[in-house]
Design a protein around this motif. Sequence first.
Motif, mmCIF file in Angstrom:
data_model
loop_
_atom_site.group_PDB
_atom_site.id
_atom_site.type_symbol
_atom_site.label_atom_id
_atom_site.label_comp_id
_atom_site.label_asym_id
_atom_site.label_seq_id
_atom_site.Cartn_x
_atom_site.Cartn_y
_atom_site.Cartn_z
ATOM 1 N N PRO A 31 0.843 -1.194 0.000
ATOM 2 C CA PRO A 31 0.000 0.000 0.000
ATOM 3 C C PRO A 31 0.884 1.251 0.000
ATOM 4 N N ASN A 32 0.340 2.362 -0.462
ATOM 5 C CA ASN A 32 1.089 3.613 -0.551
ATOM 6 C C ASN A 32 1.093 4.276 0.830
ATOM 7 N N ILE A 33 2.069 3.910 1.663
ATOM 8 C CA ILE A 33 2.150 4.393 3.035
ATOM 9 C C ILE A 33 3.003 5.650 3.091
ATOM 10 N N GLN A 34 2.465 6.671 3.737
ATOM 11 C CA GLN A 34 3.176 7.935 3.926
ATOM 12 C C GLN A 34 3.241 8.232 5.421
ATOM 13 N N SER A 35 4.319 8.877 5.836
ATOM 14 C CA SER A 35 4.429 9.335 7.212
ATOM 15 C C SER A 35 3.963 10.784 7.240
ATOM 16 N N LYS A 36 2.921 11.076 8.032
ATOM 17 C CA LYS A 36 2.322 12.406 8.002
ATOM 18 C C LYS A 36 2.060 12.893 9.416
ATOM 19 N N ARG A 37 2.237 14.200 9.599
ATOM 20 C CA ARG A 37 2.052 14.811 10.904
ATOM 21 C C ARG A 37 0.745 15.610 10.896
ATOM 22 N N TYR A 38 -0.104 15.355 11.887
ATOM 23 C CA TYR A 38 -1.380 16.053 12.006
ATOM 24 C C TYR A 38 -1.425 16.780 13.339
ATOM 25 N N ARG A 39 -2.100 17.921 13.348
ATOM 26 C CA ARG A 39 -2.261 18.692 14.583
ATOM 27 C C ARG A 39 -3.586 18.322 15.227
ATOM 28 N N LEU A 40 -3.526 17.993 16.525
ATOM 29 C CA LEU A 40 -4.729 17.709 17.305
ATOM 30 C C LEU A 40 -5.104 18.985 18.067
ATOM 31 N N PRO A 41 -6.115 19.716 17.615
ATOM 32 C CA PRO A 41 -6.441 20.973 18.285
ATOM 33 C C PRO A 41 -6.936 20.780 19.719
ATOM 34 N N GLY A 42 -7.606 19.673 19.994
ATOM 35 C CA GLY A 42 -8.113 19.426 21.340
ATOM 36 C C GLY A 42 -7.023 19.205 22.364
ATOM 37 N N GLU A 43 -5.877 18.683 21.927
ATOM 38 C CA GLU A 43 -4.775 18.378 22.846
ATOM 39 C C GLU A 43 -3.600 19.333 22.691
ATOM 40 N N GLN A 44 -3.701 20.270 21.761
ATOM 41 C CA GLN A 44 -2.640 21.258 21.523
ATOM 42 C C GLN A 44 -1.288 20.589 21.252
ATOM 43 N N ARG A 45 -1.305 19.559 20.392
ATOM 44 C CA ARG A 45 -0.059 18.885 20.022
ATOM 45 C C ARG A 45 -0.190 18.268 18.643
ATOM 46 N N PHE A 46 0.938 17.779 18.138
ATOM 47 C CA PHE A 46 0.978 17.101 16.853
ATOM 48 C C PHE A 46 1.097 15.598 17.077
ATOM 49 N N VAL A 47 0.521 14.815 16.164
ATOM 50 C CA VAL A 47 0.705 13.365 16.162
ATOM 51 C C VAL A 47 1.261 12.971 14.808
ATOM 52 N N LYS A 48 2.150 11.992 14.800
ATOM 53 C CA LYS A 48 2.743 11.502 13.571
ATOM 54 C C LYS A 48 2.143 10.136 13.280
ATOM 55 N N LEU A 49 1.520 9.995 12.112
ATOM 56 C CA LEU A 49 0.858 8.750 11.744
ATOM 57 C C LEU A 49 1.460 8.184 10.468
ATOM 58 N N ARG A 50 1.447 6.851 10.359
ATOM 59 C CA ARG A 50 1.818 6.169 9.121
ATOM 60 C C ARG A 50 0.512 5.778 8.451
ATOM 61 N N VAL A 51 0.126 6.554 7.440
ATOM 62 C CA VAL A 51 -1.173 6.364 6.805
ATOM 63 C C VAL A 51 -1.018 6.123 5.315
ATOM 64 N N SER A 52 -1.970 5.373 4.768
ATOM 65 C CA SER A 52 -2.037 5.204 3.322
ATOM 66 C C SER A 52 -2.707 6.439 2.743
ATOM 67 N N THR A 53 -2.635 6.594 1.435
ATOM 68 C CA THR A 53 -3.288 7.734 0.806
ATOM 69 C C THR A 53 -4.799 7.630 0.961
ATOM 70 N N LYS A 54 -5.339 6.432 1.013
ATOM 71 C CA LYS A 54 -6.762 6.240 1.308
ATOM 72 C C LYS A 54 -7.061 6.692 2.737
#
Length: 78
Positions: A31-54
């Motif tokens: 699968p097309n796996i990308q490492s991407k960083r998302y901001r969680l506004p409720g927790e005032q922090r970033f999370v790094k996820l390994r997600v597919s493009t789907k």
Amino acid sequence: MSRICQVTGKAPAFGNAVSHSHRRTRRRFDPNIQSKRYRLPGEQRFVKLRVSTKGMKVIDARGIERVVADIRARGEKI
């Protein structure tokens, strides 16, 4: 590290590579796996996820807060 999407659970599939002469050898469809960083506004922090493009499309549709809640409900640590 395994190529598994943290959102959708997509993992590699296996099948045959078929040559012109029709000889078959085993191959792997990743699968097309990308490492991407998302901001969680409720927790005032970033999370790094390994997600597919789907998985990225799922996050866009449902929102990062709801997706992270589902991941935590499955018992994964983020």
